[in-house]
Write a protein that holds these residues in place. Structure first.
Motif, PDB file in Angstrom:
ATOM      1  N   GLN A  54       0.714  -1.185  -0.185  1.00 25.16           N
ATOM      2  CA  GLN A  54      -0.138  -0.150   0.132  1.00 25.16           C
ATOM      3  C   GLN A  54       0.760   1.276  -0.017  1.00 25.16           C
ATOM      4  OE1 GLN A  54      -2.537  -0.999   3.497  1.00 25.16           O
ATOM      5  NE2 GLN A  54      -4.118  -1.845   2.110  1.00 25.16           N
ATOM      6  N   PHE A  77       2.443  -5.930  -2.349  1.00 24.09           N
ATOM      7  CA  PHE A  77       0.987  -5.826  -2.808  1.00 24.09           C
ATOM      8  C   PHE A  77       0.428  -4.310  -2.744  1.00 24.09           C
ATOM      9  CE2 PHE A  77      -0.158  -7.043   1.677  1.00 24.09           C
ATOM     10  CZ  PHE A  77      -1.065  -6.316   2.080  1.00 24.09           C
ATOM     11  N   ALA A  78      -0.352  -4.048  -3.723  1.00 30.99           N
ATOM     12  CA  ALA A  78      -1.221  -2.867  -3.547  1.00 30.99           C
ATOM     13  C   ALA A  78      -0.308  -1.624  -3.848  1.00 30.99           C
ATOM     14  CB  ALA A  78      -1.907  -2.507  -2.570  1.00 30.99           C
ATOM     15  N   ASN A 101       0.073  -9.275  -5.170  1.00 33.73           N
ATOM     16  CA  ASN A 101      -1.084  -8.984  -5.703  1.00 33.73           C
ATOM     17  C   ASN A 101      -1.336  -7.522  -5.921  1.00 33.73           C
ATOM     18  OD1 ASN A 101      -1.265  -9.763  -2.759  1.00 33.73           O
ATOM     19  ND2 ASN A 101      -3.340  -9.259  -3.314  1.00 33.73           N
ATOM     20  N   ASP A 102      -2.350  -7.157  -6.602  1.00 37.42           N
ATOM     21  CA  ASP A 102      -2.940  -5.828  -6.753  1.00 37.42           C
ATOM     22  C   ASP A 102      -1.936  -4.846  -7.037  1.00 37.42           C
ATOM     23  OD1 ASP A 102      -4.815  -4.181  -6.528  1.00 37.42           O
ATOM     24  OD2 ASP A 102      -4.765  -3.687  -4.392  1.00 37.42           O
ATOM     25  N   ASN A 103      -1.153  -5.476  -8.236  1.00 34.21           N
ATOM     26  CA  ASN A 103      -0.277  -4.358  -8.972  1.00 34.21           C
ATOM     27  C   ASN A 103      -0.481  -4.580 -10.386  1.00 34.21           C
ATOM     28  OD1 ASN A 103       1.970  -3.207  -7.229  1.00 34.21           O
ATOM     29  ND2 ASN A 103       1.921  -5.430  -6.608  1.00 34.21           N
TER      30      ASN A 103
END
Length: 133
Positions: A54, A77-78, A101-103
């Motif tokens: 984040q 992630f993020a 994840n979340d990239n």
């Protein structure tokens, strides 16, 4: 333990943690860090957990994790990662938990070294979804 999460940090200066050789946990999530430079984590030979999720990380230097051979948990992630050099992950011999994840991953031919590294990785990792192509 060093808690620096949610502080609006916008950079990781070179050698910022160099004198913290006994540090085991570094929490940097929830900031505005755009990149991980080569010498940001130099000297953190005992680090077990690094949380960088984040943030706004779009680039990780290929040698950013060179001193982190004992790292067991890495959260990225993020962020804004579209690529990650497999060379950056190579020194992480003790890694057990990896979250990417979340990239916005670009899964073209340049991603092949990362995919090869992930295939041989024996720890727990998150599912990666490609943004492109």
């Amino acid at each position: 333990y060093l808690y620096l999460q949610d502080n609006g940090l916008q950079a990781l200066p070179d050698d910022a943690f160099r004198d913290l050789g006994n540090l085991t946990h570094l929490f940097l999530h929830g900031n505005r860090i755009p990149s991980v430079p080569e010498r940001a984590f130099r000297g953190l030979h005992s680090l077990d957990r690094l949380l960088l999720h984040q943030n706004r990380v779009a680039r990780v230097h290929p040698h950013a994790f060179r001193d982190l051979g004992r790292l067991m948990t890495l959260y990225l992630f993020a962020n804004n990662l579209s690529a990650l050099p497999a060379e950056a992950l190579a020194p992480l011999r003790g890694l057990q938990y990896l979250r990417l994840n979340d990239n916005p991953w670009v899964c073209d031919c340049r991603a092949r070294p990362l995919w090869a590294w992930l295939q041989q990785f024996r720890g727990s990792s998150s599912e990666l979804l490609c943004s492109l192509p």
